[in-house]
Design a protein around this motif. Structure first.
Motif, PDB file in Angstrom:
ATOM      1  N   THR A 150       0.852  -1.183   0.000  1.00 44.05           N
ATOM      2  CA  THR A 150       0.000   0.000   0.000  1.00 44.05           C
ATOM      3  C   THR A 150       0.895   1.242   0.000  1.00 44.05           C
ATOM      4  N   PRO A 151       0.325   2.399  -0.297  1.00 43.19           N
ATOM      5  CA  PRO A 151       1.127   3.632  -0.240  1.00 43.19           C
ATOM      6  C   PRO A 151       1.805   3.842   1.116  1.00 43.19           C
ATOM      7  N   ASP A 152       1.225   3.326   2.179  1.00 40.96           N
ATOM      8  CA  ASP A 152       1.863   3.437   3.499  1.00 40.96           C
ATOM      9  C   ASP A 152       3.187   2.684   3.574  1.00 40.96           C
ATOM     10  N   ASP A 153       3.405   1.717   2.698  1.00 45.15           N
ATOM     11  CA  ASP A 153       4.645   0.936   2.684  1.00 45.15           C
ATOM     12  C   ASP A 153       5.751   1.593   1.856  1.00 45.15           C
TER      13      ASP A 153
ATOM     14  N   ASP B 184      11.292   2.354  -0.253  1.00 45.16           N
ATOM     15  CA  ASP B 184      12.266   3.285  -0.827  1.00 45.16           C
ATOM     16  C   ASP B 184      13.517   3.392   0.042  1.00 45.16           C
ATOM     17  N   SER B 185      13.338   3.371   1.355  1.00 40.71           N
ATOM     18  CA  SER B 185      14.487   3.536   2.254  1.00 40.71           C
ATOM     19  C   SER B 185      15.485   2.383   2.127  1.00 40.71           C
TER      20      SER B 185
ATOM     21  N   MET C 154       4.521   2.748  -8.554  1.00 40.18           N
ATOM     22  CA  MET C 154       4.398   1.295  -8.727  1.00 40.18           C
ATOM     23  C   MET C 154       3.411   0.724  -7.719  1.00 40.18           C
ATOM     24  N   ILE C 155       3.535   1.146  -6.470  1.00 42.56           N
ATOM     25  CA  ILE C 155       2.646   0.625  -5.431  1.00 42.56           C
ATOM     26  C   ILE C 155       1.215   1.101  -5.638  1.00 42.56           C
TER      27      ILE C 155
ATOM     28  N   ALA D 212       9.514  -8.125   3.934  1.00 41.17           N
ATOM     29  CA  ALA D 212      10.000  -8.514   2.606  1.00 41.17           C
ATOM     30  C   ALA D 212       9.035  -7.984   1.555  1.00 41.17           C
ATOM     31  N   TRP D 213       9.565  -7.743   0.334  1.00 41.37           N
ATOM     32  CA  TRP D 213       8.702  -7.250  -0.730  1.00 41.37           C
ATOM     33  C   TRP D 213       9.335  -7.467  -2.089  1.00 41.37           C
TER      34      TRP D 213
END
Length: 175
Positions: free
Chosen positions: A31-34, A39-40, A57-58, A80-81
């Motif tokens: 989600t946008p919250d992730d 990015d970090s 992308m998200i 993980a992602w």
């Protein structure tokens, strides 16, 4: 005949087991919250990468979209992602250091592969003799940085093959 042994009179050693950490996981759409966390941890992050790459992308990834950006949560924490770039390839596969070598990357790649199969977008490709006897899912390739042996082995073990090399170029504004 010999008398049957009473099963209740037997003693046996018994071991107790706890469910492994993997039993408390969840694979879900990012989600946008992730986005800030993703990015970090991205090796190629920049001042603009969150807004220009990761967030778009998200935001284009949802249960009803063709894009697929998935993450794994353990006890409610994203660990993980993997993301699918807007033009199709997979990339940014990442597992937090203390969760590596537990199968999370493999689980994500397998999940994405299943997701892409359900998209049912196929392109014809010709083999070397010109026969169109193969069907491949469109854009099903992954960016893996040279010398990332763990990712290369994972994808190879799952049946992927290296087919090309690419160079990434970035520019920094001097103003």
């Amino acid at each position: 005949p010999e008398p049957e042994e009473n099963q209740g009179d037997r003693e046996e050693d018994c071991n107790n087991y706890l469910a492994s950490e993997a039993n408390y996981t969840c694979i879900r759409h990012l989600t946008p919250d992730d986005a800030r966390l993703v990015d970090s941890q991205w090796t190629y992050k920049s001042n603009a990468s969150l807004q220009n790459y990761v967030l778009p992308m998200i935001c284009n990834s949802s249960p009803t979209s063709r894009c697929c950006c998935f993450g794994i949560e353990v006890d409610g924490t994203l660990i993980a992602w993997i993301l699918k770039y807007l033009d199709g390839p997979l990339g940014m596969l990442f597992v937090e250091e203390n969760h590596r070598r537990k199968g999370y990357a493999k689980a994500l790649v397998l999940h994405v592969m299943d997701f892409l199969k359900t998209e049912n977008i196929k392109i014809n490709c010709s083999n070397s003799d010109g026969n169109n006897n193969k069907q491949l899912h469109a854009h099903t390739f992954a960016y893996i940085v040279d010398d990332n042996e763990a990712s290369e082995k994972l994808f190879y073990d799952l049946g992927w093959q290296r087919f090309a090399s690419a160079d990434w170029v970035g520019f920094t504004s001097t103003s």
